[in-house]
Motif scaffolding. Structure first.
Motif, PDB file in Angstrom:
ATOM      1  N   LEU A 265       0.869  -1.160   0.000  1.00  0.00           N
ATOM      2  CA  LEU A 265       0.000   0.000   0.000  1.00  0.00           C
ATOM      3  C   LEU A 265       0.908   1.212   0.000  1.00  0.00           C
ATOM      4  O   LEU A 265       1.710   1.399   0.924  1.00  0.00           O
ATOM      5  CB  LEU A 265      -0.890   0.002   1.247  1.00  0.00           C
ATOM      6  CG  LEU A 265      -1.901   1.149   1.283  1.00  0.00           C
ATOM      7  CD1 LEU A 265      -2.965   0.964   0.197  1.00  0.00           C
ATOM      8  CD2 LEU A 265      -2.563   1.230   2.646  1.00  0.00           C
ATOM      9  N   ILE A 266       0.814   1.998  -1.067  1.00  0.00           N
ATOM     10  CA  ILE A 266       1.627   3.205  -1.157  1.00  0.00           C
ATOM     11  C   ILE A 266       0.743   4.387  -0.827  1.00  0.00           C
ATOM     12  O   ILE A 266      -0.344   4.538  -1.381  1.00  0.00           O
ATOM     13  CB  ILE A 266       2.240   3.336  -2.565  1.00  0.00           C
ATOM     14  CG1 ILE A 266       3.271   2.215  -2.751  1.00  0.00           C
ATOM     15  CG2 ILE A 266       2.877   4.711  -2.746  1.00  0.00           C
ATOM     16  CD1 ILE A 266       3.995   2.243  -4.058  1.00  0.00           C
TER      17      ILE A 266
ATOM     18  N   PHE B 155      -4.409   6.282  -1.389  1.00  0.00           N
ATOM     19  CA  PHE B 155      -3.957   4.982  -0.875  1.00  0.00           C
ATOM     20  C   PHE B 155      -3.962   4.019  -2.049  1.00  0.00           C
ATOM     21  O   PHE B 155      -5.025   3.575  -2.480  1.00  0.00           O
ATOM     22  CB  PHE B 155      -4.894   4.475   0.221  1.00  0.00           C
ATOM     23  CG  PHE B 155      -4.918   5.376   1.419  1.00  0.00           C
ATOM     24  CD1 PHE B 155      -3.954   5.261   2.405  1.00  0.00           C
ATOM     25  CD2 PHE B 155      -5.890   6.361   1.539  1.00  0.00           C
ATOM     26  CE1 PHE B 155      -3.964   6.122   3.506  1.00  0.00           C
ATOM     27  CE2 PHE B 155      -5.907   7.221   2.639  1.00  0.00           C
ATOM     28  CZ  PHE B 155      -4.939   7.094   3.628  1.00  0.00           C
ATOM     29  N   PHE B 156      -2.776   3.756  -2.582  1.00  0.00           N
ATOM     30  CA  PHE B 156      -2.685   2.976  -3.814  1.00  0.00           C
ATOM     31  C   PHE B 156      -2.139   1.589  -3.529  1.00  0.00           C
ATOM     32  O   PHE B 156      -1.019   1.428  -3.053  1.00  0.00           O
ATOM     33  CB  PHE B 156      -1.801   3.720  -4.824  1.00  0.00           C
ATOM     34  CG  PHE B 156      -2.344   5.089  -5.146  1.00  0.00           C
ATOM     35  CD1 PHE B 156      -3.390   5.241  -6.038  1.00  0.00           C
ATOM     36  CD2 PHE B 156      -1.822   6.215  -4.537  1.00  0.00           C
ATOM     37  CE1 PHE B 156      -3.907   6.510  -6.322  1.00  0.00           C
ATOM     38  CE2 PHE B 156      -2.324   7.487  -4.817  1.00  0.00           C
ATOM     39  CZ  PHE B 156      -3.369   7.624  -5.711  1.00  0.00           C
ATOM     40  N   LYS B 157      -2.978   0.605  -3.840  1.00  0.00           N
ATOM     41  CA  LYS B 157      -2.604  -0.777  -3.583  1.00  0.00           C
ATOM     42  C   LYS B 157      -1.943  -1.358  -4.828  1.00  0.00           C
ATOM     43  O   LYS B 157      -2.392  -1.103  -5.947  1.00  0.00           O
ATOM     44  CB  LYS B 157      -3.872  -1.560  -3.241  1.00  0.00           C
ATOM     45  CG  LYS B 157      -3.617  -2.849  -2.497  1.00  0.00           C
ATOM     46  CD  LYS B 157      -4.922  -3.531  -2.163  1.00  0.00           C
ATOM     47  CE  LYS B 157      -5.476  -3.000  -0.831  1.00  0.00           C
ATOM     48  NZ  LYS B 157      -6.669  -3.765  -0.417  1.00  0.00           N
TER      49      LYS B 157
ATOM     50  N   LYS C 249       2.465  -4.196 -10.141  1.00  0.00           N
ATOM     51  CA  LYS C 249       1.228  -3.795 -10.807  1.00  0.00           C
ATOM     52  C   LYS C 249       0.286  -3.168  -9.794  1.00  0.00           C
ATOM     53  O   LYS C 249       0.006  -3.758  -8.748  1.00  0.00           O
ATOM     54  CB  LYS C 249       0.585  -5.042 -11.415  1.00  0.00           C
ATOM     55  CG  LYS C 249      -0.672  -4.745 -12.194  1.00  0.00           C
ATOM     56  CD  LYS C 249      -1.208  -6.004 -12.849  1.00  0.00           C
ATOM     57  CE  LYS C 249      -2.396  -5.627 -13.704  1.00  0.00           C
ATOM     58  NZ  LYS C 249      -2.774  -6.687 -14.601  1.00  0.00           N
ATOM     59  N   PHE C 250      -0.189  -1.956 -10.115  1.00  0.00           N
ATOM     60  CA  PHE C 250      -1.163  -1.308  -9.238  1.00  0.00           C
ATOM     61  C   PHE C 250      -2.526  -1.950  -9.431  1.00  0.00           C
ATOM     62  O   PHE C 250      -2.950  -2.194 -10.549  1.00  0.00           O
ATOM     63  CB  PHE C 250      -1.247   0.200  -9.535  1.00  0.00           C
ATOM     64  CG  PHE C 250      -0.185   0.976  -8.837  1.00  0.00           C
ATOM     65  CD1 PHE C 250      -0.373   1.437  -7.539  1.00  0.00           C
ATOM     66  CD2 PHE C 250       1.032   1.225  -9.458  1.00  0.00           C
ATOM     67  CE1 PHE C 250       0.619   2.139  -6.873  1.00  0.00           C
ATOM     68  CE2 PHE C 250       2.030   1.927  -8.800  1.00  0.00           C
ATOM     69  CZ  PHE C 250       1.829   2.378  -7.505  1.00  0.00           C
ATOM     70  N   VAL C 251      -3.193  -2.221  -8.313  1.00  0.00           N
ATOM     71  CA  VAL C 251      -4.542  -2.766  -8.335  1.00  0.00           C
ATOM     72  C   VAL C 251      -5.529  -1.597  -8.268  1.00  0.00           C
ATOM     73  O   VAL C 251      -6.605  -1.637  -8.839  1.00  0.00           O
ATOM     74  CB  VAL C 251      -4.764  -3.720  -7.133  1.00  0.00           C
ATOM     75  CG1 VAL C 251      -5.992  -4.563  -7.336  1.00  0.00           C
ATOM     76  CG2 VAL C 251      -3.558  -4.610  -6.902  1.00  0.00           C
ATOM     77  N   THR C 252      -5.124  -0.556  -7.543  1.00  0.00           N
ATOM     78  CA  THR C 252      -5.919   0.673  -7.462  1.00  0.00           C
ATOM     79  C   THR C 252      -5.684   1.461  -8.744  1.00  0.00           C
ATOM     80  O   THR C 252      -4.551   1.549  -9.214  1.00  0.00           O
ATOM     81  CB  THR C 252      -5.454   1.525  -6.256  1.00  0.00           C
ATOM     82  OG1 THR C 252      -5.430   0.710  -5.091  1.00  0.00           O
ATOM     83  CG2 THR C 252      -6.383   2.701  -6.029  1.00  0.00           C
TER      84      THR C 252
ATOM     85  N   VAL D 261      -7.174   9.688  -6.655  1.00  0.00           N
ATOM     86  CA  VAL D 261      -6.929   9.849  -5.223  1.00  0.00           C
ATOM     87  C   VAL D 261      -8.246   9.685  -4.455  1.00  0.00           C
ATOM     88  O   VAL D 261      -8.322   8.936  -3.482  1.00  0.00           O
ATOM     89  CB  VAL D 261      -6.273  11.222  -4.905  1.00  0.00           C
ATOM     90  CG1 VAL D 261      -6.288  11.503  -3.404  1.00  0.00           C
ATOM     91  CG2 VAL D 261      -4.838  11.248  -5.432  1.00  0.00           C
ATOM     92  N   ARG D 262      -9.296  10.362  -4.943  1.00  0.00           N
ATOM     93  CA  ARG D 262     -10.609  10.245  -4.271  1.00  0.00           C
ATOM     94  C   ARG D 262     -11.105   8.811  -4.246  1.00  0.00           C
ATOM     95  O   ARG D 262     -11.537   8.311  -3.214  1.00  0.00           O
ATOM     96  CB  ARG D 262     -11.635  11.144  -4.953  1.00  0.00           C
ATOM     97  CG  ARG D 262     -11.672  12.546  -4.390  1.00  0.00           C
ATOM     98  CD  ARG D 262     -12.969  13.283  -4.746  1.00  0.00           C
ATOM     99  NE  ARG D 262     -13.232  13.294  -6.179  1.00  0.00           N
ATOM    100  CZ  ARG D 262     -12.659  14.145  -7.040  1.00  0.00           C
ATOM    101  NH1 ARG D 262     -11.795  15.043  -6.624  1.00  0.00           N
ATOM    102  NH2 ARG D 262     -12.965  14.106  -8.325  1.00  0.00           N
TER     103      ARG D 262
END
Length: 165
Positions: free
Chosen positions: A40-41, A53-55, A72-75, A159-160
């Motif tokens: 989680l970044i 909050f980028f997973k 790989k980003f999931v978010t 972001v939202r």
């Protein structure tokens, strides 16, 4: 028999749990598989991604650390160096050795000394400072250069969304 990559990944995971690094957290997607991590970044302060909050998932090859993991980003995230499927395109995650296209020096690419921590710190710094010279998402790079307000708006939407999850 436990191989070197398993031992190394366990050690890195334990180190991160003992000494968390500001800006991200890391764990396993499934406790039985040391090769797939979930991170989680947290969007870095004073950047367009602040408050997000980028997973993402890190998939390690069995011959880690000789070869880099894939990230790989999931978010959903809008960024010149992250393609539309969420794959992260950053020098540090490119296969070791010389770049056949001549864009990157071998020293900028994957080296076995890199750890999950150095990878994530590089990704966080990439969020703050995109490289639009070799984009993975051409549309995002074009917007970043030519229509910064639209770029900002799309990032703000991501972001939202990331905050609602």
């Amino acid at each position: 028999m436990t191989d070197q990559s398993t031992l190394l990944l366990r050690k890195q995971l334990n180190d991160l749990k003992k000494n968390p690094v500001e800006g991200f957290s890391a764990g396993l997607v499934d406790d039985d598989d040391i090769y797939i991590w979930e991170v989680l970044i947290i969007g870095p302060p004073d950047t367009l991604y602040e408050g997000g909050f980028f997973k993402a998932h890190l998939n390690f090859p069995k011959d880690y650390p000789l070869r880099p993991p894939k990230m790989k980003f999931v978010t959903e995230i809008w960024h010149p160096n992250i393609d539309k499927n969420g794959e992260v395109c950053i020098s540090i995650l490119h296969e070791p050795g010389d770049d056949k296209y001549g864009y990157e020096k071998a020293s900028e690419r994957w080296l076995p000394v890199h750890t999950v921590e150095t990878i994530l710190i590089s990704v966080i710094s990439m969020l703050a400072d995109p490289n639009d010279e070799s984009p993975a998402n051409v549309d995002a790079a074009k917007e970043w250069r030519e229509s910064f307000l639209n770029f900002k708006r799309k990032v703000a939407q991501c972001v939202r969304k990331s905050q609602e999850i």
